[in-house]
Structures are given as structure tokens and as C-alpha cells.
Design a protein around this motif. Structure first.
Motif, PDB file in Angstrom:
ATOM      1  N   PHE A  19      -0.192   2.027  -6.165  1.00 28.09           N
ATOM      2  CA  PHE A  19      -0.441   1.984  -4.725  1.00 28.09           C
ATOM      3  C   PHE A  19       0.823   1.478  -4.028  1.00 28.09           C
ATOM      4  O   PHE A  19       1.346   0.413  -4.380  1.00 28.09           O
ATOM      5  CB  PHE A  19      -1.586   1.032  -4.388  1.00 28.09           C
ATOM      6  CG  PHE A  19      -2.954   1.617  -4.593  1.00 28.09           C
ATOM      7  CD1 PHE A  19      -3.139   2.773  -5.328  1.00 28.09           C
ATOM      8  CD2 PHE A  19      -4.077   1.011  -4.042  1.00 28.09           C
ATOM      9  CE1 PHE A  19      -4.396   3.309  -5.528  1.00 28.09           C
ATOM     10  CE2 PHE A  19      -5.348   1.535  -4.222  1.00 28.09           C
ATOM     11  CZ  PHE A  19      -5.504   2.694  -4.971  1.00 28.09           C
ATOM     12  N   GLY A  20       1.326   2.256  -3.035  1.00 25.49           N
ATOM     13  CA  GLY A  20       2.382   1.784  -2.159  1.00 25.49           C
ATOM     14  C   GLY A  20       1.770   1.423  -0.816  1.00 25.49           C
ATOM     15  O   GLY A  20       1.033   2.220  -0.223  1.00 25.49           O
ATOM     16  N   VAL A  21       2.076   0.209  -0.326  1.00 22.98           N
ATOM     17  CA  VAL A  21       1.414  -0.309   0.871  1.00 22.98           C
ATOM     18  C   VAL A  21       2.464  -0.794   1.858  1.00 22.98           C
ATOM     19  O   VAL A  21       3.434  -1.465   1.469  1.00 22.98           O
ATOM     20  CB  VAL A  21       0.450  -1.463   0.513  1.00 22.98           C
ATOM     21  CG1 VAL A  21      -0.218  -2.005   1.757  1.00 22.98           C
ATOM     22  CG2 VAL A  21      -0.594  -0.995  -0.491  1.00 22.98           C
ATOM     23  N   ASP A  22       2.254  -0.449   3.133  1.00 23.31           N
ATOM     24  CA  ASP A  22       3.091  -0.983   4.200  1.00 23.31           C
ATOM     25  C   ASP A  22       2.232  -1.142   5.451  1.00 23.31           C
ATOM     26  O   ASP A  22       1.339  -0.325   5.717  1.00 23.31           O
ATOM     27  CB  ASP A  22       4.282  -0.066   4.486  1.00 23.31           C
ATOM     28  CG  ASP A  22       5.291  -0.724   5.402  1.00 23.31           C
ATOM     29  OD1 ASP A  22       5.939  -1.695   4.965  1.00 23.31           O
ATOM     30  OD2 ASP A  22       5.448  -0.265   6.556  1.00 23.31           O
ATOM     31  N   ILE A  23       2.498  -2.197   6.205  1.00 19.07           N
ATOM     32  CA  ILE A  23       1.683  -2.468   7.390  1.00 19.07           C
ATOM     33  C   ILE A  23       1.893  -1.365   8.429  1.00 19.07           C
ATOM     34  O   ILE A  23       3.021  -0.973   8.715  1.00 19.07           O
ATOM     35  CB  ILE A  23       2.034  -3.863   7.967  1.00 19.07           C
ATOM     36  CG1 ILE A  23       0.959  -4.318   8.941  1.00 19.07           C
ATOM     37  CG2 ILE A  23       3.385  -3.895   8.587  1.00 19.07           C
ATOM     38  CD1 ILE A  23      -0.043  -5.232   8.372  1.00 19.07           C
ATOM     39  N   GLN A  24       0.809  -0.811   8.941  1.00 17.93           N
ATOM     40  CA  GLN A  24       0.871   0.275   9.914  1.00 17.93           C
ATOM     41  C   GLN A  24       0.810  -0.288  11.336  1.00 17.93           C
ATOM     42  O   GLN A  24       1.611   0.072  12.194  1.00 17.93           O
ATOM     43  CB  GLN A  24      -0.290   1.251   9.689  1.00 17.93           C
ATOM     44  CG  GLN A  24      -0.406   2.359  10.721  1.00 17.93           C
ATOM     45  CD  GLN A  24       0.553   3.503  10.468  1.00 17.93           C
ATOM     46  OE1 GLN A  24       1.076   3.631   9.368  1.00 17.93           O
ATOM     47  NE2 GLN A  24       0.807   4.316  11.490  1.00 17.93           N
ATOM     48  N   ARG A  68      -2.053  10.282   0.664  1.00 12.53           N
ATOM     49  CA  ARG A  68      -1.618   9.425   1.779  1.00 12.53           C
ATOM     50  C   ARG A  68      -2.805   9.171   2.697  1.00 12.53           C
ATOM     51  O   ARG A  68      -3.618  10.052   2.946  1.00 12.53           O
ATOM     52  CB  ARG A  68      -0.472  10.082   2.554  1.00 12.53           C
ATOM     53  CG  ARG A  68       0.781  10.354   1.710  1.00 12.53           C
ATOM     54  CD  ARG A  68       1.839  11.066   2.531  1.00 12.53           C
ATOM     55  NE  ARG A  68       3.059  11.301   1.770  1.00 12.53           N
ATOM     56  CZ  ARG A  68       3.257  12.353   0.990  1.00 12.53           C
ATOM     57  NH1 ARG A  68       2.311  13.278   0.872  1.00 12.53           N
ATOM     58  NH2 ARG A  68       4.395  12.484   0.329  1.00 12.53           N
ATOM     59  N   ASP A  69      -2.868   7.951   3.222  1.00 10.94           N
ATOM     60  CA  ASP A  69      -3.970   7.611   4.110  1.00 10.94           C
ATOM     61  C   ASP A  69      -3.598   6.347   4.885  1.00 10.94           C
ATOM     62  O   ASP A  69      -2.712   5.580   4.470  1.00 10.94           O
ATOM     63  CB  ASP A  69      -5.252   7.379   3.305  1.00 10.94           C
ATOM     64  CG  ASP A  69      -6.503   7.395   4.184  1.00 10.94           C
ATOM     65  OD1 ASP A  69      -6.356   7.629   5.398  1.00 10.94           O
ATOM     66  OD2 ASP A  69      -7.604   7.170   3.647  1.00 10.94           O
ATOM     67  N   VAL A  70      -4.282   6.147   6.012  1.00  4.33           N
ATOM     68  CA  VAL A  70      -4.168   4.909   6.784  1.00  4.33           C
ATOM     69  C   VAL A  70      -5.525   4.203   6.683  1.00  4.33           C
ATOM     70  O   VAL A  70      -6.559   4.784   7.044  1.00  4.33           O
ATOM     71  CB  VAL A  70      -3.807   5.185   8.253  1.00  4.33           C
ATOM     72  CG1 VAL A  70      -3.782   3.876   9.035  1.00  4.33           C
ATOM     73  CG2 VAL A  70      -2.447   5.865   8.340  1.00  4.33           C
ATOM     74  N   VAL A  71      -5.511   2.986   6.175  1.00  5.44           N
ATOM     75  CA  VAL A  71      -6.764   2.292   5.876  1.00  5.44           C
ATOM     76  C   VAL A  71      -6.718   0.888   6.459  1.00  5.44           C
ATOM     77  O   VAL A  71      -5.655   0.327   6.728  1.00  5.44           O
ATOM     78  CB  VAL A  71      -7.003   2.200   4.350  1.00  5.44           C
ATOM     79  CG1 VAL A  71      -7.138   3.578   3.737  1.00  5.44           C
ATOM     80  CG2 VAL A  71      -5.863   1.435   3.675  1.00  5.44           C
TER      81      VAL A  71
END
Length: 687
Positions: free
Chosen positions: A13-18, A48-51
């Protein structure tokens, strides 16, 4: 360096604050999922998704990714404590990785550029870059827990505040905790895990059992649960702070000392003489030992402490294609102890492995320094030393070869190269590869034979291990039974000491009572008159003896009270007892109040002999209770040690005298009462 270039087949999982902030109410995250499972080609499946943060946690719980990658760990936690809680919540197989570095992270753009990973400023691009960097083993794992786990077995419900069956209820709960603790201990023993046990014994069993296990939670065959009277809690031991561990550790060139045998010991020493690690095992096979060594460096020199080099050590040397070293003769034990005096080790096998590696370094130290002086600053010194050791070539030849390997080769052949007597790099490489193939083929044959031997040994060891475990469990049961019997024996010994002390006190009291009985049934004339407390003359004493002989000489015991106080009464009652009809002698009758006098009256003594005057209150209480009180001067009291007796006739005379005085006192009281009535009547008539 490690040959591994990507993570194992798994999900990253790659995560970055949206938008928003983790310290706010509703942060959202750009999430990129790289799935390398079940792929026949090098392509990676990407999602890819925004969660929201809540959905991100649900996805992590569902998929249990191998890595959660981010460029800043504090995008997932508000502070250090929150980060620790997040790490504790992560699934056991999931690691949090900060791809930009450890305590001082670099910009993500710089890290991505250095490793050739596409980068963009959009949150989704940054999340993908973080995931791809983690997939390539770039970054540091964020760790807050040790590989030590605490298993706690405790009561599943309260024992309550009491009741008619409280003891039975409490005993049942503590018994259940003890039973569950034994199950956990058996499971840990069966899994062959190292652990320490600390139990709190309570009525009926245990109130708590704490197991400190040298393993991760996923390696422990026990799960957190609650059942009836007991509950089991599992928690990893926390480190002092947040630590960072690189995904790929640099493996430098090292010297390895090996001590083979039933217990195999291995020591790893750097080219600068520093001891990097030492290890010993009785269960690991050759492959496991090789894997342990590879994790700590690339062996260039394998050493033994005896001459000639044992075959087992030679097999390890061939496995690493390393140079070998053995001393001219076996190293004496005193020299080993002296060389390893400043190093911690567990046993003699580790000491021998350390000595082999350190003596090998001492033997080559001057050579290492000479090579280092010849190596340019921009060339890997350890690589040059390793090639000189293994190939036994000169430093210059190794440097030329490394320079040739680093130059770009053109398509046209170099005509002058064929005129040189030396082999071309390709020919040297072919020669080395052929030699290596021959060595490996020979090594494979040796390993095949070794595997057959090891299989037989493993079967024998399995049988021995099963027998040893049975024997260990039997000894453990015996030790527990011995401990129980020792505790019970100690309890009984303490009880015997208490009973013996009580028996001595009762024996002393019985002796005193026997003495009183003897005095009560003896003749006063037989008693030594040296202790008479009266001031009678010898003639009077003789006269009393004569009268006693004529009257039969009956004696009565006298209970002595040193002072007319509650404490003195308690002491006399404790030593001799005061019963109804006893003669009591107050050695000091002054100072008593109403309470003390009432207490003496409750004993209902036959007569109270006093030395000194009673207080008015005490005299009134005893008179109203019809307790005779007489001066002790009129009674001959004979004291022998702590006992005392008096003549019956004297006691009877004292009582008769009191009765006469009591009758007069009553008449006087009646007269005073009649006078008071007449006075009151006259006063009323005057009105």
C-alpha cells in the motif's frame, strides 16, 4: 549488497494525504495498491483510490499488506503515542515503511529520482512513488516493539464482595486460572519457545500468570481470548522509543570463525577487527547457519582454531568461495581466553569461534594495512582485500581488473590486447567461472552426502528430542511436586514451632497451678517463714504455728495483684487466673476507679486483702457488690517465689470483721437516710 531487488510476492500500500490533516476530523488519503501476487510476468497490478482514514484501516485489516509505505509516518498518526498505537494495531505481517529515510527524511522527489521511480506532485503520484520505492526495498521500517511478547493469563471476572459461597467461588476462579496457565505453558513448550514464567499464587490456585516469550505474537500458538472465569491477553514488549530499520542492510566483507561439532558456533568479525556478532546452535542445520552468516556479511575469510582445518569448516569455506585460515597448531585455551577477554560470549564454543576469527584477523592485519595504502580513495577497499585473499593476486592486478570491469567496452576489438601475454577480462572470467563450476559440482556431491547423513541424524535427534521432552516434563512435574512439598514442610515446621512455644507456656502455667494445689493442701507450719510480709515477732510466728498445728493448719491460696489497675488484673488473670471464691491481695490498693473496681467485683472473690487505702469510689463499688475488703496487716500472707498462701482462720477472721463493719456501716447509712427524710418532711411543713 543484498541481491534482493524487490519485496516478496505480496501487496504493498502506498499512502499520501489527499486533503485535511490527521489531527483534524476527516482526513482523506490517496491510496495506491501494488499487487505482485499471482503474476506470471513482471507486470504489477495497480489499483488507485481516494479513501478516508477509517476505510484505509478497514482495507489494511482485510488485505493485510506486507508494507504500508508513506513519505512521512506522521501523516498516519498525530504524535508519537498515536504512532505507537497505530503500530500496535497493524496486522502482525504488515510493516509501516517510511521511504524517505529515518530520523531525517529526504524529499520524496530526490529519493524517487535517485532510484529511477516516476514522481509527480499530485498526492496519487506521491502515493504510487512511495509504493514502488517500498516494493524495491527502499526505505526504513518504523518499529516500536521488540520480538518479545507477554502472554498474561488472569481472572475473567471479579471474585465479588462476599457471600455464603464466596470461598468456593473464589477457589473455582483461581483454579481455572491455574488450569489455563498450565495449558499455555504446555503450548509454549510444545512450540519449543523460550519463555519465563511469573505466577501470583492465591487461594485455590493462581490469580495471574505472566509468560514473557522470546517470539512475535504470530509465532505463539496462543491467541487473545476470554472464556468464563479466565482471559488471555497477548501484547508485544515496547521499545524505549521509535526505531528505524532499513529494509535492506548492507552486507560488508567479513571474517568468519567457525567451531563445528554437536554445538556449532559462528563468529563474524569485520575487516577492521570489530566483532559484529556471535552465535551458537545445537539444532540448526548447515543451510540455516549459512543463512545466518549471509545476513551479517559476505565472508571473504573462513577460519578455524585447530590444525588441520576440519572438513565441516572446509565445506563452509567452499560454500562462500572464500579463503581459508588455520593456525600452525591448535590454539591453546589460555591464549583463546586472553584474546577474547573483552568480548561477551555464552559458552566455550562461541569463545573458540571468536578466537579463530580474531587470530585470523591478527595474522592478516598487516596485509590489510598494506593493501589499504595502495587502494585509491574512490575504490572499495574491502572488495580489493577480498579479491586479493580469495584469488591470491597482487593488488595491482586486482585494481586493473576492477578498472577494466568499470570501463565501457567499444564494439571494435582492441588489436593490442591480443599481443599482451595476459588473459583478457572475458577469458579470466571464463577461467574463474569454470573453476567455480568445478568447485560447486564437488560441493554439491559433498552436500548430497551430507544431506543423507543429516537426515539420519535428524531422525535420531527427533527420537532423542521426544524422549528428552518427556523426561523434561516428568522432571518439571517432580520439581513442582518437590516445591509444593517443601512449602508444605515449611508450613508444618512453623506450626510445630508455634505449638512447641504454646506447649512451653502451658507447661509453665501447669507447674504454677500444681504448686498452688500443693500449697492449698499443705500445712502452714511446713512453709518457710523467711518470706512473711507481716511484722510479727518470732514469738508470734511460733504461736501461729502452734495454733495451726492444733487446728489442722488449713491454708488457702492467695492471688496477688501488684497494683489495683486493669493492667495488673490482666497480668494476674493471665498467670494464675481469678475465679469466684478466690482470695485476692492488692499489694497497692490506691488509684482504682469505678471501672477497675467493677471489674474486680465481677470476679466475685471471697475477700479482697488490701495494702493501703482504697479510693472512695472503689470502696463504694465493692461494698455495694458485698465483696469483703480487709486490711492485709491482719492476715499472715506467706510468699514463696511467685506464689502465696494464707491461713484459713486468718481469712475467716478478716471476713467476720468486715461483716461487723459492714453491718455498722449499713446502720449508719440507714440512720443518715432517716435523718434526711425527717429533714425533708420538716422543710415541706414549713412551706
Amino acid at each position: 549488497m543484498n541481491d534482493r531487488t524487490s519485496a516478496l510476492d505480496s501487496v504493498v500500500f502506498g499512502v499520501d494525504i489527499q486533503s485535511g490533516d490527521i489531527r483534524g476530523d476527516s482526513p482523506s488519503y490517496a491510496l495506491v495498491v501494488l499487487d505482485t501476487r499471482d503474476t506470471e510476468s513482471d507486470e504489477v497490478r495497480i489499483e488507485r483510490d481516494v479513501v478516508s482514514f477509517r476505510k484505509l484501516r478497514r482495507l489494511i485489516e482485510r488485505d493485510e499488506p506486507a508494507i504500508v509505505a508513506t513519505d512521512n509516518m506522521y501523516e498516519l498518526a498525530a504524535d508519537k503515542d498515536d504512532l505507537v498505537r497505530f503500530l500496535r494495531w497493524l496486522p502482525h505481517e504488515t510493516r509501516l515503511v517510511q521511504v524517505t529515510g529515518s530520523e531525517r527524511p529526504e524529499p520524496l522527489s530526490r529519493v524517487a529520482s535517485r532510484h529511477g521511480v516516476p514522481y509527480g506532485k499530485e498526492p496519487m503520484k506521491e502515493a504510487e512513488a512511495a509504493a514502488r520505492l517500498a516494493l524495491a526495498n527502499v526505505g526504513y521500517e518504523v518499529a516500536a516493539f521488540e520480538n518479545t511478547t507477554t502472554v498474561k493469563v488472569s481472572r475473567g471476572r471479579s471474585t465479588g464482595k462476599g457471600g455464603w459461597s464466596q470461598d468456593r467461588y473464589t477457589r473455582r476462579i483461581h483454579g481455572s486460572v491455574k488450569k489455563q496457565a498450565r495449558k499455555v505453558e504446555a503450548a509454549l513448550d510444545e512450540a519449543n519457545l523460550d519463555f519465563e514464567r511469573d505466577v501470583t499464587e492465591k487461594y485455590g490456585g493462581y490469580s495471574q500468570a505472566l509468560f514473557t516469550v522470546e517470539a512475535r505474537p504470530q509465532d505463539i500458538p496462543v491467541s487473545t481470548h476470554r472464556s468464563g472465569d479466565t482471559r488471555v491477553e497477548i501484547e508485544r514488549e515496547r521499545r524505549d522509543g521509535i526505531e528505524f530499520e532499513p529494509l535492506v542492510k548492507r552486507r560488508d566483507r567479513v571474517i568468519v570463525g567457525i567451531d563445528p561439532g554437536t554445538t556449532t558456533a559462528v563468529a563474524v568479525v569485520g575487516f577492521d577487527g570489530r566483532v559484529l556478532d556471535v552465535h551458537s546452535t545445537r539444532t540448526a542445520d548447515t543451510a540455516a547457519v549459512i543463512e545466518w552468516i549471509i545476513e551479517r556479511g559476505r565472508p571473504s575469510l573462513v577460519a578455524a582454531d585447530v590444525q588441520p582445518m576440519p572438513e565441516t569448516v572446509e565445506k563452509f569455506r567452499r560454500s562462500f568461495d572464500a579463503a581459508g585460515w588455520a593456525p600452525p597448531s591448535d590454539i591453546p585455551v589460555d591464549e583463546k581466553l586472553h584474546r577474547t577477554r573483552d568480548i561477551d560470549y555464552e559458552n566455550d564454543h562461541e569463545r573458540d569461534a571468536l578466537a579463530a576469527a580474531l587470530f585470523a584477523f591478527d595474522d592478516h592485519e598487516d596485509q590489510f594495512e598494506r593493501i589499504s595504502r595502495k587502494v585509491p580513495a574512490d575504490v572499495d577497499r574491502e572488495e580489493v582485500i577480498a579479491r586479493v585473499l580469495v584469488r591470491e593476486e597482487s593488488v595491482e592486478a586486482v585494481l586493473r581488473e576492477m578498472n577494466d570491469d568499470g570501463d565501457d567496452t567499444s564494439d571494435e576489438p582492441d588489436e593490442t590486447a591480443h599481443e599482451e601475454p595476459e588473459l583478457t577480462p572475458e577469458e579470466r572470467e571464463i577461467r574463474d567461472l569454470k573453476s567455480r563450476v568445478n568447485r560447486l559440482e564437488s560441493h554439491v556431491e559433498d552436500l548430497s552426502e551430507t544431506i543423507e547423513e543429516k537426515d539420519e541424524i535428524i531422525d535420531e535427534y527427533k527420537d532423542e528430542l521426544s524422549e528428552a521432552r518427556r523426561e523434561e516434563r516428568r522432571e518439571a512435574r517432580e520439581r513442582r511436586e518437590i516445591n509444593r512439598l517443601e512449602r508444605e514442610n515449611g508450613r508444618l515446621e512453623r506450626k510445630v514451632e508455634s505449638l512447641e512455644s504454646e506447649n512451653e507456656e502451658l507447661t509453665e502455667k501447669l507447674d504454677r497451678l500444681k504448686s498452688l494445689w500443693k500449697l492449698d493442701h499443705s500445712n502452714f507450719a511446713d512453709v518457710n517463714t523467711n518470706g512473711i510480709l507481716t511484722s510479727d515477732s518470732e514469738w508470734e510466728v511460733a504461736e501461729r504455728k502452734s495454733e495451726a498445728n492444733e487446728s489442722g493448719g488449713n491454708l488457702v491460696p492467695v492471688k496477688i495483684v501488684e497494683q489495683f489497675t486493669n493492667g495488673a488484673l490482666d497480668e494476674t488473670v493471665e498467670q494464675y487466673g481469678i475465679a469466684a471464691g478466690d482470695v485476692v491481695y492488692l499489694r497497692d490498693a490506691s488509684g482504682a476507679g469505678r471501672t477497675t473496681a467493677e471489674r474486680l467485683a465481677d470476679f466475685d472473690p471471697r475477700v479482697v486483702l488490701r495494702a493501703g487505702n482504697l479510693s472512695e469510689v472503689a470502696d463504694e463499688v465493692l461494698f455495694e457488690a458485698e465483696i469483703p475488703v480487709a486490711p492485709a496487716d491482719g492476715v499472715a500472707i506467706q510468699e514463696i517465689d511467685e506464689l502465696a498462701v494464707a491461713r484459713e482462720s486468718d481469712v475467716a477472721a478478716a471476713i467476720a470483721d468486715w461483716e461487723d463493719r459492714a453491718e455498722e456501716r449499713q446502720k449508719e447509712q440507714q440512720k443518715e437516710m432517716v435523718d434526711q427524710i425527717i429533714s425533708e418532711h420538716r422543710a415541706e411543713n414549713r412551706r
